[in-house]
Design a protein around this motif. Sequence first.
Motif, short mmCIF file in Angstrom:
data_model
loop_
_atom_site.label_atom_id
_atom_site.label_comp_id
_atom_site.label_asym_id
_atom_site.label_seq_id
_atom_site.Cartn_x
_atom_site.Cartn_y
_atom_site.Cartn_z
N ILE A 237 0.83 -1.21 0.00
CA ILE A 237 0.00 0.00 0.00
C ILE A 237 0.86 1.26 0.00
CG2 ILE A 237 -1.99 -1.10 1.11
CD1 ILE A 237 -1.01 0.19 3.77
N ASP A 238 2.14 1.13 -0.45
CA ASP A 238 3.05 2.27 -0.38
C ASP A 238 3.07 3.13 -1.64
OD1 ASP A 238 4.39 0.69 -2.19
OD2 ASP A 238 6.23 0.51 -1.02
N LYS A 239 2.23 2.79 -2.62
CA LYS A 239 2.09 3.57 -3.86
C LYS A 239 3.32 3.49 -4.76
CE LYS A 239 -0.62 6.85 -1.16
NZ LYS A 239 -0.14 6.33 0.14
N LYS A 240 4.17 2.48 -4.53
CA LYS A 240 5.36 2.27 -5.35
C LYS A 240 5.16 1.03 -6.21
CE LYS A 240 8.43 4.39 -1.94
NZ LYS A 240 9.58 4.17 -1.03
N ARG A 241 5.33 1.18 -7.52
CA ARG A 241 5.04 0.11 -8.44
C ARG A 241 6.32 -0.61 -8.89
NH1 ARG A 241 0.02 0.03 -10.39
NH2 ARG A 241 0.48 -2.20 -10.29
N ALA A 242 6.14 -1.87 -9.25
CA ALA A 242 7.22 -2.67 -9.82
C ALA A 242 7.10 -2.67 -11.34
CB ALA A 242 7.15 -4.10 -9.28
N ASP A 243 8.12 -3.22 -12.02
CA ASP A 243 8.03 -3.36 -13.46
C ASP A 243 7.88 -4.84 -13.81
OD1 ASP A 243 10.56 -4.47 -13.22
OD2 ASP A 243 11.61 -2.67 -13.88
N PHE A 244 8.19 -5.20 -15.05
CA PHE A 244 7.97 -6.56 -15.50
C PHE A 244 9.01 -7.56 -14.97
CE2 PHE A 244 10.74 -4.47 -18.50
CZ PHE A 244 11.74 -5.40 -18.71
N ASP A 245 10.08 -7.07 -14.38
CA ASP A 245 11.15 -7.94 -13.89
C ASP A 245 10.81 -8.41 -12.48
OD1 ASP A 245 13.47 -9.14 -12.98
OD2 ASP A 245 14.80 -7.64 -13.83
N HIS A 247 12.55 -9.58 -10.30
CA HIS A 247 13.58 -9.26 -9.32
C HIS A 247 13.39 -7.86 -8.74
CE1 HIS A 247 15.75 -12.42 -11.70
NE2 HIS A 247 16.01 -12.82 -10.47
N HIS A 248 12.49 -7.07 -9.31
CA HIS A 248 12.28 -5.71 -8.83
C HIS A 248 11.89 -5.74 -7.35
CE1 HIS A 248 10.56 -1.69 -8.33
NE2 HIS A 248 11.18 -1.35 -9.45
N LYS A 249 12.45 -4.81 -6.59
CA LYS A 249 12.30 -4.84 -5.14
C LYS A 249 10.88 -4.55 -4.65
CE LYS A 249 13.85 -0.03 -4.64
NZ LYS A 249 14.86 0.86 -4.03
N ALA A 250 9.98 -4.13 -5.53
CA ALA A 250 8.61 -3.86 -5.10
C ALA A 250 7.70 -5.09 -5.18
CB ALA A 250 8.01 -2.73 -5.93
N TRP A 251 8.18 -6.18 -5.79
CA TRP A 251 7.36 -7.38 -5.89
C TRP A 251 7.39 -8.18 -4.60
CZ3 TRP A 251 3.81 -7.52 -9.26
CH2 TRP A 251 3.98 -7.08 -10.57
N MET A 252 6.21 -8.67 -4.21
CA MET A 252 6.10 -9.60 -3.09
C MET A 252 5.63 -10.94 -3.65
SD MET A 252 3.92 -9.30 0.48
CE MET A 252 5.09 -8.14 1.19
N GLY A 253 6.36 -12.01 -3.35
CA GLY A 253 6.07 -13.32 -3.92
C GLY A 253 5.49 -14.29 -2.91
N PHE A 254 4.55 -15.10 -3.38
CA PHE A 254 3.92 -16.14 -2.55
C PHE A 254 4.08 -17.47 -3.29
CE2 PHE A 254 2.05 -12.13 -1.52
CZ PHE A 254 1.79 -12.17 -0.15
#
Length: 367
Positions: A237-245, A247-254
Amino acid sequence: YAGLPDEAGHKHGWGTGKYYKAIEHVDSLVGTLISTLKSQGVFEETHIFVVTDHGGKGYGHGGESMEEIEVPWIIKGPGIIKNRIIKQYVNVYDTAPTIAKLFRLSVPDCWAGKPVQGAFMSSEVSRQNKNVYVPKPKASIKSGIYTRPQMLSFTIASPDAEVRYTIDGKHVTSGSAIFSEPIPLTKSCTVYAAAFLNGKKSREARVDYIRVVEIRSISLLTRYSKKYHASGPKSLIDKKRADFDFHHKAWMGFEGTDLVAVLDMGHSRTFRDVVIGTLKNEQSWIFLPKKIELYTSTNGFDFHKLKSVKRDDFAFESSGSNDIVINIGRATTRYLKVIVRNQGTCPKGHPGQGEKAWLFVDEIMVR
């Protein structure tokens, strides 16, 4: 050769703020060179080339997209047309033959390139190049997610140009509205703007303004991967987006598990849709959610189902980052539970058949 932009592209991504900072640094170096030439009284008689070998996309290059293969080719000096766009096809390997022409040298037969005739005032070809370069407008705010109204302005380097814009997502034409005062942005929209000078149009500037409800806090009820943890639950909810990679630091994985989160908006808020930022990269075992469920509550304990959508309702054909928009119509609540269902395992026929599938999310937005 100034390699900083290439290093910034690989490390931070092409088109990012740090990439453009690297471009600005190189521009300052060019400025230093020009100042020195002028101080020595040789600027007017000096030819200068500004050229690079490739563009970039994401964190790399080498592909065939226009972002990767289209590069600037700039020449200045005596006998060269001024403030004109060369409309003839130019390749990087035409640089050496052009330099040879300046020195009145013959070009070896084995060279693939040819002199860029469209740049020389003495050439008939250059007379076809009548279009002036019109710089695109610069927006006062960046594309992004906002919780408050914004005032959008545009500035232009060419004082004689006029700026026209659209606020409905359509591209700019000579009949679009003229920018004369700051534009109030209160609802999500895409704004395009372009400068016009002597009937010529610049490239378009684009601002994506996404208006969302302020989320006070988030509680994550399922475990995310330690490897792809973004910045913890608040990153959703921090309003920061990731890109298609991925490895981008904004992605959270499950990995093999669902995302279950409870959002607290502080008090009852009315909204019309919920947006889940997801990633599709099936070669890396990352799949779109199989289902998304929304529940509302006034006290944070008793939840009632609001809406659910299945993958068939939002399936995207192309890989990359995709926003899943769940239209509610109109709803009012303080607490919102969001369940994003992982498909569980990689499907039959996939290289990872039977292994745990990944679900990647970068942002949850309430609009």
